[in-house]
Design a protein around this motif. Structure first.
Motif, PDB file in Angstrom:
ATOM      1  N   CYS A  81      29.560 -32.189  44.634  1.00 21.53           N
ATOM      2  CA  CYS A  81      29.782 -33.237  43.627  1.00 21.53           C
ATOM      3  C   CYS A  81      29.032 -32.941  42.335  1.00 21.53           C
ATOM      4  O   CYS A  81      29.488 -33.284  41.244  1.00 21.53           O
ATOM      5  CB  CYS A  81      29.367 -34.600  44.179  1.00 21.53           C
ATOM      6  N   VAL A  82      27.889 -32.281  42.449  1.00 20.62           N
ATOM      7  CA  VAL A  82      27.105 -31.935  41.259  1.00 20.62           C
ATOM      8  C   VAL A  82      27.852 -30.904  40.425  1.00 20.62           C
ATOM      9  O   VAL A  82      27.932 -31.017  39.193  1.00 20.62           O
ATOM     10  CB  VAL A  82      25.713 -31.402  41.667  1.00 20.62           C
ATOM     11  N   GLU A  83      28.416 -29.901  41.084  1.00 23.69           N
ATOM     12  CA  GLU A  83      29.190 -28.894  40.353  1.00 23.69           C
ATOM     13  C   GLU A  83      30.438 -29.504  39.725  1.00 23.69           C
ATOM     14  O   GLU A  83      30.773 -29.220  38.567  1.00 23.69           O
ATOM     15  CB  GLU A  83      29.619 -27.761  41.292  1.00 23.69           C
ATOM     16  N   LEU A  84      31.113 -30.354  40.469  1.00 22.84           N
ATOM     17  CA  LEU A  84      32.384 -30.914  40.020  1.00 22.84           C
ATOM     18  C   LEU A  84      32.236 -31.914  38.886  1.00 22.84           C
ATOM     19  O   LEU A  84      33.122 -32.037  38.044  1.00 22.84           O
ATOM     20  CB  LEU A  84      33.095 -31.575  41.203  1.00 22.84           C
ATOM     21  N   ALA A 129      34.308 -37.718  44.301  1.00 22.73           N
ATOM     22  CA  ALA A 129      34.770 -38.324  45.551  1.00 22.73           C
ATOM     23  C   ALA A 129      36.027 -37.650  46.084  1.00 22.73           C
ATOM     24  O   ALA A 129      36.159 -37.420  47.291  1.00 22.73           O
ATOM     25  CB  ALA A 129      35.030 -39.814  45.347  1.00 22.73           C
ATOM     26  N   GLU A 130      36.947 -37.312  45.192  1.00 25.81           N
ATOM     27  CA  GLU A 130      38.232 -36.747  45.620  1.00 25.81           C
ATOM     28  C   GLU A 130      38.080 -35.360  46.230  1.00 25.81           C
ATOM     29  O   GLU A 130      38.845 -34.976  47.112  1.00 25.81           O
ATOM     30  CB  GLU A 130      39.200 -36.681  44.440  1.00 25.81           C
ATOM     31  N   PRO A 169      35.199 -35.226  58.875  1.00 25.09           N
ATOM     32  CA  PRO A 169      36.638 -35.416  58.616  1.00 25.09           C
ATOM     33  C   PRO A 169      36.952 -36.470  57.562  1.00 25.09           C
ATOM     34  O   PRO A 169      38.119 -36.617  57.177  1.00 25.09           O
ATOM     35  CB  PRO A 169      37.159 -35.882  59.983  1.00 25.09           C
ATOM     36  N   ASP A 170      35.963 -37.215  57.071  1.00 25.61           N
ATOM     37  CA  ASP A 170      36.240 -38.321  56.161  1.00 25.61           C
ATOM     38  C   ASP A 170      35.264 -38.316  54.989  1.00 25.61           C
ATOM     39  O   ASP A 170      34.152 -38.837  55.096  1.00 25.61           O
ATOM     40  CB  ASP A 170      36.135 -39.653  56.917  1.00 25.61           C
ATOM     41  N   PRO A 171      35.665 -37.742  53.847  1.00 22.96           N
ATOM     42  CA  PRO A 171      34.766 -37.684  52.682  1.00 22.96           C
ATOM     43  C   PRO A 171      34.270 -39.045  52.225  1.00 22.96           C
ATOM     44  O   PRO A 171      33.175 -39.143  51.656  1.00 22.96           O
ATOM     45  CB  PRO A 171      35.645 -37.024  51.607  1.00 22.96           C
ATOM     46  N   SER A 172      35.048 -40.088  52.457  1.00 23.68           N
ATOM     47  CA  SER A 172      34.647 -41.414  51.994  1.00 23.68           C
ATOM     48  C   SER A 172      33.401 -41.930  52.710  1.00 23.68           C
ATOM     49  O   SER A 172      32.782 -42.889  52.268  1.00 23.68           O
ATOM     50  CB  SER A 172      35.792 -42.409  52.163  1.00 23.68           C
TER      51      SER A 172
END
Length: 274
Positions: free
Chosen positions: A244-247, A208-209, A215-218
């Protein structure tokens, strides 16, 4: 009116071409390598490949992609690969393996502009027009955020190991410094690593981070309370970039190429299970 539209398009093209020039000269394929894949263009694609931003539907993509590698050459994050003969997924066609390197939705989408055939649709020139797939949770019990575990140096090290533009010393030390004379491509990848390093010691919320959706990942992914810890919730704006899969350090997430939020989550909104 027509003249005004032409000026707007011209300004956007100039912006994107300038960005491409900034990253030119990195990751360029040799002509021999690019030419050697033409004879294999009749291979059928294996279902489930994640394609670069702007990819048209799979059957159409396979007929339009000429395996030139232009999208790979201009990708500032080295996210794009070309299918080899062992994969049998349209040999020479461009794809993304999120476990190796997700797409970070770079400004101006130079891969789209570079595509000479429209296999990557030139209309997909802004994030609102890009849809690659949908993230899903495939291994809920492995999520370390449920146990409030912290991000470790080893977790961060995985992404350093994925990064091609840094030196062996930087890779070993798990520390990078951005210099004024660094090419734009190098700066972008170092910025990602610095953001990642800033998460060390914090409760894991890497997916998530560091989600690159702007402009808004959330709007694409967020952490919600669950079983005494936190857990990723995939949201409607997710476009399946695979970052997100890589992270994720424990392979909790996966991307369903071309899938939409409605297809995956409409019947059970709020659930992370496909």
């Amino acid at each position: 009116m027509e003249e005004k539209v032409q000026k707007t398009v011209s300004k956007e093209e100039q912006k994107r071409r300038k960005f491409m020039k900034q990253i030119a000269g990195f990751g360029v394929l040799g002509l021999a390598a690019a030419g050697g894949i033409w004879a294999a263009k009749d291979f059928k694609a294996t279902k489930g490949r994640l394609r670069p931003p702007g990819a048209v539907p799979e059957d159409q993509y396979l007929s339009m992609c000429i395996k030139c590698g232009q999208c790979l050459q201009v990708c500032p994050y080295d996210s794009i690969l070309l299918e080899d003969i062992d994969g049998k997924a349209g040999v020479g066609t461009a794809y993304i393996d999120p476990l190796a390197r997700g797409c970070y939705l770079c400004e101006a989408f130079p891969c789209v502009l570079a595509c000479p055939t429209g296999a990557l649709d030139h209309e997909a020139n802004v994030i609102e027009k890009v849809h690659m797939g949908m993230a899903i949770v495939v291994n809920e019990s492995a999520c370390i955020a449920l146990d409030n575990q912290k991000v470790t140096a080893d977790m961060i090290g995985r992404i350093y190991d994925h990064t091609k533009v840094i030196t062996p010393e930087e890779r070993q030390s798990r520390k990078v410094e951005i210099f004024d004379n660094d090419p734009e491509k190098v700066k972008l990848q170092k910025e990602l690593l610095q953001k990642l390093s800033a998460q060390e010691g914090k409760s894991c919320a890497l997916c998530a981070e560091l989600c690159p959706y702007e402009p808004d990942p959330s709007q694409a992914i967020g952490m919600i309370a669950k079983d005494g810890g936190l857990f990723p919730e995939i949201r409607e704006a997710c476009i399946g970039c695979g970052a997100c899969v890589e992270l994720c350090p424990t392979k909790v997430l996966q991307i369903l190429p071309y899938a939409t939020y409605a297809e995956v989550y409409e019947k059970n909104k709020g659930s992370n299970n496909a």
